[in-house]
Design a protein around this motif. Structure first.
Motif, PDB file in Angstrom:
ATOM      1  N   ALA A 148       0.689  -0.671  -0.599  1.00 53.35           N
ATOM      2  CA  ALA A 148       0.070  -0.117   0.074  1.00 53.35           C
ATOM      3  C   ALA A 148       1.104   1.245   0.451  1.00 53.35           C
ATOM      4  N   ASN A 149       1.364   1.373   0.060  1.00 53.48           N
ATOM      5  CA  ASN A 149       2.773   2.449   1.079  1.00 53.48           C
ATOM      6  C   ASN A 149       4.118   2.829  -0.329  1.00 53.48           C
ATOM      7  N   TYR A 181      -1.721   0.675   7.533  1.00 52.61           N
ATOM      8  CA  TYR A 181      -1.314   0.724   8.412  1.00 52.61           C
ATOM      9  C   TYR A 181      -0.255  -0.581   8.414  1.00 52.61           C
ATOM     10  N   GLN A 231      -5.225   8.221  -0.964  1.00 54.05           N
ATOM     11  CA  GLN A 231      -4.356   7.497  -0.482  1.00 54.05           C
ATOM     12  C   GLN A 231      -2.917   8.092  -1.850  1.00 54.05           C
ATOM     13  N   ARG A 276      -6.257   0.170  -2.901  1.00 51.39           N
ATOM     14  CA  ARG A 276      -7.199  -0.674  -3.502  1.00 51.39           C
ATOM     15  C   ARG A 276      -8.828  -0.432  -3.046  1.00 51.39           C
ATOM     16  N   PHE A 321      -4.664  -2.120   3.708  1.00 48.41           N
ATOM     17  CA  PHE A 321      -4.755  -2.121   2.667  1.00 48.41           C
ATOM     18  C   PHE A 321      -4.430  -0.899   2.743  1.00 48.41           C
ATOM     19  N   VAL A 322      -4.985   0.166   3.746  1.00 50.38           N
ATOM     20  CA  VAL A 322      -4.215   1.569   3.586  1.00 50.38           C
ATOM     21  C   VAL A 322      -2.839   1.398   3.778  1.00 50.38           C
ATOM     22  N   MET A 374     -11.734   7.604  -0.418  1.00 47.83           N
ATOM     23  CA  MET A 374     -10.620   6.918   0.143  1.00 47.83           C
ATOM     24  C   MET A 374      -9.299   6.056  -0.903  1.00 47.83           C
ATOM     25  N   GLU A 393      -9.536  10.551   6.522  1.00 45.19           N
ATOM     26  CA  GLU A 393      -8.604  10.907   7.862  1.00 45.19           C
ATOM     27  C   GLU A 393      -7.309   9.348   7.196  1.00 45.19           C
ATOM     28  N   LEU A 394      -7.885   8.194   8.082  1.00 43.99           N
ATOM     29  CA  LEU A 394      -7.100   6.881   8.021  1.00 43.99           C
ATOM     30  C   LEU A 394      -6.271   6.593   6.552  1.00 43.99           C
ATOM     31  N   ALA A 395      -7.144   6.474   5.785  1.00 48.99           N
ATOM     32  CA  ALA A 395      -6.845   6.551   4.751  1.00 48.99           C
ATOM     33  C   ALA A 395      -5.852   6.851   3.943  1.00 48.99           C
ATOM     34  N   MET A 396      -5.362   9.073   4.378  1.00 52.53           N
ATOM     35  CA  MET A 396      -4.436   9.404   3.447  1.00 52.53           C
ATOM     36  C   MET A 396      -3.259   8.828   3.847  1.00 52.53           C
TER      37      MET A 396
END
Ligand SMILES: Nc1ncnc2c1ncn2[C@@H]1O[C@H](COP(=O)(O)OP(=O)(O)OP(=O)(O)O)[C@@H](O)[C@H]1O
Ligand SMILES: [Mg+2]
Lengths: 263, 370
Positions: free
Chosen positions: A96-97, B251, A181, A102, B248-249, A177, A120-123
């Motif tokens: 992801a990073n 973390y 990202q 997805r 998947f985001v 989201m 905010e969490l997905a950012m």
């Protein structure tokens, strides 16, 4: 690498797509208890491309995304992100990073958080534990959230619990989201399921506008939708590529017709 | 102010901490200023009993942090509590000095009894208060870190994780029972005399320990609330609700789990360290798997994922336990079981949920009346 390759070093955080393709899947095989869900699958996605993937139920489309994002490990084969990132060696968060985002087939949002908190969490940004403890939304991040909410049409639902959204709204939120990202490659599994015709058109617009700067892979059953966005379509069947080409090519392909009629 | 900001949207927490502040003022007045004989006088044994409840409440808050917010049902938090207690107990043992039965200034009685000639290496340093206090945090913290790192990295979750936390505390129970371990075996550590030179029997010391327990509870509560209010807290809840989505985001879920689990274990250790000087003993029984299950029941009864519910549950259940074990000692465990079943069936949000329901109803009625 060819001579002078160092001159074309990708900027930090960018996948090295210097050879045109951003995603390489080669000779992938996955079996679940002896059942071959992915069978010698080879597929390339070009940088900036918008690719649609179609195929009957159980063709292995979702499983393919599972491999790319690290959820499922193949029994054999290769999966590379650009020239340098071996996806099979990375964990889900590392992938992801690295810049692969997805959207899931079954919309999965953080149900007990508000719509804005989901974004905010997905950012994109620092995702470490100690950093998160002290993190505050910067003005820039707040602006990104507001802009994204506007894009996905959920501005009025800023404080609403995500679990209380309709199916279509959850789809949109998940797309939002994905946007915050800021991935290089977007994998979008059945984005328009449960959407009205109008919403479908907006989704089509959004996805086509993303292509170019991003590479986008869309799995979808809705043929009208696919026709409206796709330049190039790949048909998966029984875990491998059955046909590839423009929508017209594919729809006139005898094998494809057989597969769909035989359903 | 910092504290008001932490408690901004936490009505239950505000009320709980206000009541706690009141108790922390009132109890010393009733115990120390109101003369004995006056019907308002509060006997010291009651003060100590309340102090014990407060340490349980802190323990419950620690469990609520991992269970309520992170979704990890730890059935082994009693172990971290006991380890904190043992670290404090070791300091208190060393404080006895040559006032033990054998009059040996260098060795605790049970070691003399075992014919040991010198202090084992892991007892070194425990004669220093600061070192012991450091161990109160470090020993439970380190165990939780190593355990969590192994378990969460291999993605052990759900029932399997709960079972291995039970196994952890059970293994420690068996280990601490052995005399050769060097922690007093079956009898544990007891016969404490004083702490930092103050007699543990004196009213003032007991009052100080009570007040410290209250402050520790308040501090632990605020710390947990601060964590939950932060972005880290939102990530933790996201992990609870949709673990794989959180990966998947981007973390690293296991890092978050280990971090929260370790913080929680350290809080449990502090609770244990305050508990031991007030009850005057620490023995392997504190590692009993049943103890850890009881803590979870307090939290369930009080109301999961509210923090103040954990405080409420711990205090009410333990008060009931004190009353009922006095009346009919054998029946308590059945009552606790029945209470747990009733709460899970009829009050899935616990007592805190009940309060919230009433509030919501009252609000509706007022609106209807308007
Ligand atoms: N974890 C798993 N264990 C066992 N079988 C699985 C697993 N995941 C997928 N499969 C099987 O692999 C095959 C491919 O599944 P996949 O979900 O990739 O299909 P799909 O092309 O996404 O289908 P749909 O259009 O219905 O979403 C199916 O037969 C499915 O039952
Ligand atoms: Mg699918």
């Amino acid at each position: 690498m060819s001579e002078g390759a160092h001159l074309r070093q990708p900027e930090a955080g960018q996948p090295d797509a210097s050879h045109k393709a951003i995603l390489y899947l080669e000779g992938l095989n996955v079996s679940f208890d002896g059942f071959k869900a992915i069978n010698d699958l080879t597929l390339y996605i070009d940088s900036g491309e918008l690719r649609c993937i179609i195929g009957p139920n159980g063709a292995g489309k979702t499983t393919m995304m599972d491999i790319i994002t690290g959820k499922t490990r193949p029994n054999s084969g290769q999966a590379w992100f650009g020239q340098t990132v071996d996806l099979l060696k990375l964990s889900e968060p590392e992938i992801a990073n690295a810049g692969i985002g997805r959207k899931f087939q079954k919309p999965t949002v953080f149900e007990s958080h508000s719509v804005a908190e989901n974004l905010e969490l997905a950012m994109h940004g620092n995702k470490s534990v100690w950093y998160s403890l002290r993190a505050r939304l910067s003005g820039e991040q707040q602006a990104l959230i507001d802009a994204t909410l506007h894009t996905i049409g959920l501005t009025d639902h800023y404080h609403q619990q995500a679990g209380a959204l309709s199916h279509g709204q959850k789809q949109w939120l998940e797309i939002g989201m994905l946007l915050v990202q800021k991935p290089h490659l977007l994998l979008v599994d059945e984005p328009v399921a449960g959407m009205t015709h109008q919403e479908m058109e907006r989704t089509a617009e959004l996805l086509t506008s993303l292509a170019g700067k991003h590479s986008v892979v869309v799995v979808e059953h809705d043929m009208d939708f696919v026709r409206s966005i796709a330049n190039k379509v790949t048909v998966l069947h029984q875990g491998s590529v059955l046909a590839e080409g423009t929508m017209d090519d594919v729809q006139n392909d005898q094998r494809v017709i057989e597969v769909y009629l035989g359903e | 102010m910092f504290i008001t900001r932490i408690l901004q949207n936490d009505r239950g927490g505000q009320i709980m901490l206000a009541v706690l502040a009141l108790v922390l003022v009132l109890v010393p007045v009733l115990n120390l200023l109101v003369p004995e004989g006056n019907f308002l006088h509060m006997p010291t044994y009651l003060v100590t009993l309340l102090g014990k409840y407060l340490t349980y409440a802190l323990l419950a808050v620690a469990v609520d942090l991992v269970w309520g917010y992170l979704g990890i049902l730890s059935l082994g938090h009693g172990a971290f509590f006991a380890l904190g207690g043992y670290a404090m107990g070791m300091y208190l043992m060393r404080q006895i000095g040559d006032r033990g039965v054998y009059g040996n200034a260098n060795l605790p009685d049970f070691m003399v009894f075992l014919n040991w000639k010198e202090l084992p290496w892991f007892w070194q340093g425990f004669d220093m208060f600061w070192f012991a206090m450091l161990m109160v945090l470090l020993v439970p913290g380190l165990l939780a870190f190593v355990f969590g790192w192994l378990a969460f990295r291999s993605r052990v979750t759900g029932v399997y994780l709960s079972i291995i936390t039970q196994a952890l505390t059970y293994a420690l129970l068996l280990a601490f029972f052995r005399n050769e371990m060097g922690f007093g075996g079956n009898n544990g550590l007891t016969d404490f005399k004083d702490i930092l030179g103050f007699s543990l029997q004196s009213d003032n010391t007991r009052m100080t320990l009570f007040v410290l327990s209250g402050l520790a509870l308040a501090g632990g509560y605020l710390l947990c609330r601060y964590i939950i209010n932060s972005k880290l807290g939102r990530i933790v809840v996201a992990i609870r609700d949709a673990e794989s989505r959180t990966r998947f985001v981007g973390y690293r879920v296991e890092h978050y789990k280990v971090w929260v689990f370790t913080v929680s274990a350290m809080l449990a250790g502090v609770a244990g360290a305050l508990y031991v000087p007030q009850v005057g003993i620490i023995n392997p029984g504190e590692f009993s798997p049943l103890n850890s299950i009881e803590i979870v029941i307090w939290v369930a009864i009080g109301g999961r994922a509210t923090l103040y519910g954990a405080v409420l549950g711990a205090i009410l259940v333990n008060y009931a336990k004190t009353v009922f074990t006095g009346l009919m000692p054998e029946s308590w465990i059945f009552m606790l079981g029945a209470l747990f079943v009733l709460v899970t069936l009829y009050l899935p949000q616990g007592l805190a949920g009940l309060v919230q329901q009433f509030q919501a109803k009252g609000w509706l009625q007022r609106r209807a009346a308007a």
